[in-house]
Scaffold this motif. Structure first.
Motif, PDB file in Angstrom:
ATOM      1  N   LEU A  56       0.918  -1.166   0.004  1.00  0.00           N
ATOM      2  CA  LEU A  56      -0.141   0.067  -0.015  1.00  0.00           C
ATOM      3  C   LEU A  56       0.979   1.257  -0.147  1.00  0.00           C
ATOM      4  O   LEU A  56       1.829   1.347   0.546  1.00  0.00           O
ATOM      5  CB  LEU A  56      -0.831  -0.161   1.087  1.00  0.00           C
ATOM      6  N   LEU A  57       0.587   2.202  -0.714  1.00  0.00           N
ATOM      7  CA  LEU A  57       1.081   3.518  -0.838  1.00  0.00           C
ATOM      8  C   LEU A  57       0.767   4.287   0.320  1.00  0.00           C
ATOM      9  O   LEU A  57      -0.225   4.787   0.565  1.00  0.00           O
ATOM     10  CB  LEU A  57       0.879   4.219  -2.006  1.00  0.00           C
ATOM     11  N   LEU A  58       1.569   4.427   1.406  1.00  0.00           N
ATOM     12  CA  LEU A  58       1.305   5.166   2.617  1.00  0.00           C
ATOM     13  C   LEU A  58       1.094   6.683   2.282  1.00  0.00           C
ATOM     14  O   LEU A  58      -0.074   7.106   3.215  1.00  0.00           O
ATOM     15  CB  LEU A  58       2.621   5.318   3.472  1.00  0.00           C
ATOM     16  N   ASP A  59       1.650   7.278   1.372  1.00  0.00           N
ATOM     17  CA  ASP A  59       1.056   8.567   1.058  1.00  0.00           C
ATOM     18  C   ASP A  59      -0.216   8.824   0.304  1.00  0.00           C
ATOM     19  O   ASP A  59      -0.763   9.894   0.072  1.00  0.00           O
ATOM     20  CB  ASP A  59       2.102   9.450   0.269  1.00  0.00           C
ATOM     21  N   SER A  60      -0.977   7.782   0.069  1.00  0.00           N
ATOM     22  CA  SER A  60      -2.389   7.627  -0.363  1.00  0.00           C
ATOM     23  C   SER A  60      -3.357   7.804   0.715  1.00  0.00           C
ATOM     24  O   SER A  60      -4.412   8.083   0.400  1.00  0.00           O
ATOM     25  CB  SER A  60      -2.737   6.435  -1.326  1.00  0.00           C
ATOM     26  N   MET A  61      -2.891   7.503   1.923  1.00  0.00           N
ATOM     27  CA  MET A  61      -3.696   7.563   2.974  1.00  0.00           C
ATOM     28  C   MET A  61      -3.834   9.211   3.328  1.00  0.00           C
ATOM     29  O   MET A  61      -2.991  10.031   3.158  1.00  0.00           O
ATOM     30  CB  MET A  61      -3.194   7.036   4.369  1.00  0.00           C
ATOM     31  N   THR A  62      -5.148   9.549   3.602  1.00  0.00           N
ATOM     32  CA  THR A  62      -5.589  10.957   4.218  1.00  0.00           C
ATOM     33  C   THR A  62      -4.611  11.343   5.133  1.00  0.00           C
ATOM     34  O   THR A  62      -4.327  12.363   5.082  1.00  0.00           O
ATOM     35  CB  THR A  62      -6.858  11.123   4.354  1.00  0.00           C
ATOM     36  N   LYS A  63      -4.332  10.399   6.211  1.00  0.00           N
ATOM     37  CA  LYS A  63      -3.589  10.797   7.477  1.00  0.00           C
ATOM     38  C   LYS A  63      -2.108  11.005   7.040  1.00  0.00           C
ATOM     39  O   LYS A  63      -1.299  11.615   7.952  1.00  0.00           O
ATOM     40  CB  LYS A  63      -3.880   9.897   8.565  1.00  0.00           C
ATOM     41  N   SER A  64      -1.481  10.737   5.934  1.00  0.00           N
ATOM     42  CA  SER A  64      -0.255  10.979   5.841  1.00  0.00           C
ATOM     43  C   SER A  64      -0.169  12.500   5.263  1.00  0.00           C
ATOM     44  O   SER A  64       0.986  13.023   5.315  1.00  0.00           O
ATOM     45  CB  SER A  64       0.003  10.181   4.202  1.00  0.00           C
ATOM     46  N   LEU A  78      -0.123  12.667  11.915  1.00  0.00           N
ATOM     47  CA  LEU A  78      -0.114  13.131  13.311  1.00  0.00           C
ATOM     48  C   LEU A  78      -1.173  12.613  14.061  1.00  0.00           C
ATOM     49  O   LEU A  78      -2.379  12.544  13.660  1.00  0.00           O
ATOM     50  CB  LEU A  78      -0.265  14.789  13.244  1.00  0.00           C
ATOM     51  N   GLY A  79      -0.857  12.038  15.490  1.00  0.00           N
ATOM     52  CA  GLY A  79      -1.917  11.802  16.279  1.00  0.00           C
ATOM     53  C   GLY A  79      -1.743  10.247  16.157  1.00  0.00           C
ATOM     54  O   GLY A  79      -2.708   9.523  16.974  1.00  0.00           O
ATOM     55  N   VAL A  80      -1.270   9.558  15.206  1.00  0.00           N
ATOM     56  CA  VAL A  80      -1.506   8.224  15.219  1.00  0.00           C
ATOM     57  C   VAL A  80      -0.119   7.686  15.647  1.00  0.00           C
ATOM     58  O   VAL A  80       1.048   7.767  15.275  1.00  0.00           O
ATOM     59  CB  VAL A  80      -1.249   7.744  13.374  1.00  0.00           C
ATOM     60  N   SER A  81      -0.283   6.778  16.490  1.00  0.00           N
ATOM     61  CA  SER A  81       0.759   5.982  17.215  1.00  0.00           C
ATOM     62  C   SER A  81       1.479   5.168  16.267  1.00  0.00           C
ATOM     63  O   SER A  81       0.997   4.264  15.400  1.00  0.00           O
ATOM     64  CB  SER A  81       0.157   5.230  18.394  1.00  0.00           C
TER      65      SER A  81
END
Length: 436
Positions: free
Chosen positions: A138-146, A151-154
């Motif tokens: 999975l492309l991590l930069d495709s996630m909205t939280k990226s 921020l705020g994700v452990s």
């Protein structure tokens, strides 16, 4: 009248055995000339009556269904009818024992034993099929939280996701008899027929399955075992029954001839990427789809493919907990998975064959020269387009797709042509899979 003419007339009117006379005209008339006309009239009457009778039956059935629908509205109200319809899977406005089963299980707390499946015996000398797994993580930069640097994700929440970069089992060999699970039931043998390979167990009364789980339940029956084994090549913790609807596996006959089927299928399943001590992280692809070409006795598989479609900008739903209980806070996100695929390396081949002299040759013996197999071309006698077969799978999972959902520009053209209003829906993701 002369003697000759009277004699000719007497000869022409010669008596028959029963004393009647036959004129020359009646001698030349066909003995069945009247009967064939009446038969033709009866045939035309019957041919004309059949469609009228069919129309009458259809009209009566529709009228009865409409009457039952109106009675249901009066008795249950709109909300009650909605609940009733969630159980009435065949939409006949009657609940069969099978349709009522979820209510019985909910009220009694007793789950009946699963349906008996015919035991599949694996022939040690039968054909085997080799599948290879391919994956692009999975492309991590495709996630909205990226967008805000997670921020705020452990960090521990994403441990399983970050570490899953390749298939758990890159290659595996299967007995062709295992793929019998994809063969249609006896009442679904026509091109275009769809059926549930693994039926959904979710409805408005059962709710959804719990989130706070790490390990999938043991698969039951040959069909669940096969689907679990296939998905297990990607990751060691596949859940073949997703927590939320849609759930299960549906198949459709795309093409057929005397010996082979081409069957397309769609699977809704998910993976649990984290393990103790990290909290659960659910990875739910929008869908798995693919097709299998196999003989009607499942002794030979010509082709197999299973994959997550990657033609949309987002195709995976992700959810993770911040605690071990069901009531723990949950984060959600979506992302893009470029590739997750199983592909057969070629047609299935026999493990043991005999040469021209009757000697047994083990094709798995690597010390020998590799055996070259030649396969005949398959010509279908009946088939659908892949697009139409896919549409039928969609409708089985989502009855609302019986209505056409059109792109924005096409919707207005259709509305103008049919003089109808446009109902506009704005989505974050897709309506017909989990990535929304």
């Amino acid at each position: 009248m002369s003697w000759r003419s009277r004699m000719a007339a007497d000869v022409d009117k010669k008596p028959t055995e029963d004393g009647s006379r036959i004129t020359p005209q009646s001698e030349h008339r066909s003995p069945g000339s009247g009967s064939w006309i009446s038969k033709a009239l009866w045939t035309l009457l019957v041919v004309g009556a059949v469609p009228l009778l069919a129309f009458g039956i259809k009209y009566y059935q529709d009228a009865q269904l409409l009457k039952r629908h109106e009675e249901s509205i009066r008795t249950l109200g709109a909300e009650g009818l909605f609940l009733f319809s969630s159980l009435d899977t065949d939409h006949d406005l009657y609940l069969s024992p099978e349709e009522f089963k979820p209510i019985a299980e909910k009220l009694t707390g007793i789950t009946p034993p699963v349906d008996f499946e015919e035991e599949v015996t694996h022939d040690p000398n039968g054909e085997t099929l080799i599948l290879e797994a391919k994956m692009q993580p999975l492309l991590l930069d495709s996630m909205t939280k990226s967008k805000d640097g997670f921020l705020g994700v452990s960090h521990s929440s994403l441990n399983g996701l970050r570490s899953w970069k390749s298939p758990a089992v890159p290659s595996s060999s299967f007995s062709t008899s295992q793929f019998r699970a994809f063969l249609p039931p006896k009442n679904k043998i026509d091109v275009g027929d769809t059926w549930w390979v693994i039926p959904s167990e979710l409805n408005i009364f059962t709710g959804y399955l719990p989130n706070n789980r790490y390990h999938p339940p043991s698969p039951k029956g040959n069909k669940e075992v096969l689907i679990h084994s296939l998905l297990n090549m990607f990751h060691p913790r596949p859940f073949i029954k997703s927590r939320f609807a849609p759930q299960g596996t549906v198949a459709c006959i795309r093409a057929s001839n005397d010996f082979y089927y081409d069957i397309v299928f769609r699977i809704h399943a998910e993976f649990q990427l984290n393990d103790v001590p990290d909290f659960p992280f659910w990875f739910t692809p929008g869908q798995f789809t693919g097709n299998i070409i196999l003989s009607k006795d499942a002794s030979h598989v010509r082709h197999f493919q299973l994959y997550v479609p990657s033609d949309r900008s987002l195709n995976v739903d992700m959810e993770w907990l911040y605690g071990a209980s069901e009531s723990s806070n949950m984060e959600v996100d979506i992302g893009y998975l470029p590739q997750l695929e199983l592909q057969s390396t070629g047609p299935s081949t026999p493990s043991v064959i005999m040469d021209e002299e009757g000697n047994i040759i083990d094709s798995r013996d690597t010390s020998r020269e590799p055996i070259q197999f030649v396969f005949e071309d398959i010509h279908w006698t009946s088939e659908l387009s892949r697009q139409e077969a896919t549409r039928r799978l969609d409708v089985t999972f989502y009855p609302f797709k019986r209505v056409s959902y059109l792109p924005f520009s096409e919707a207005f053209e259709r509305a103008e042509a049919e003089n109808k209003l446009v109902h506009s829906i704005l989505l974050w993701g897709a309506l017909d899979d989990q990535s929304c």
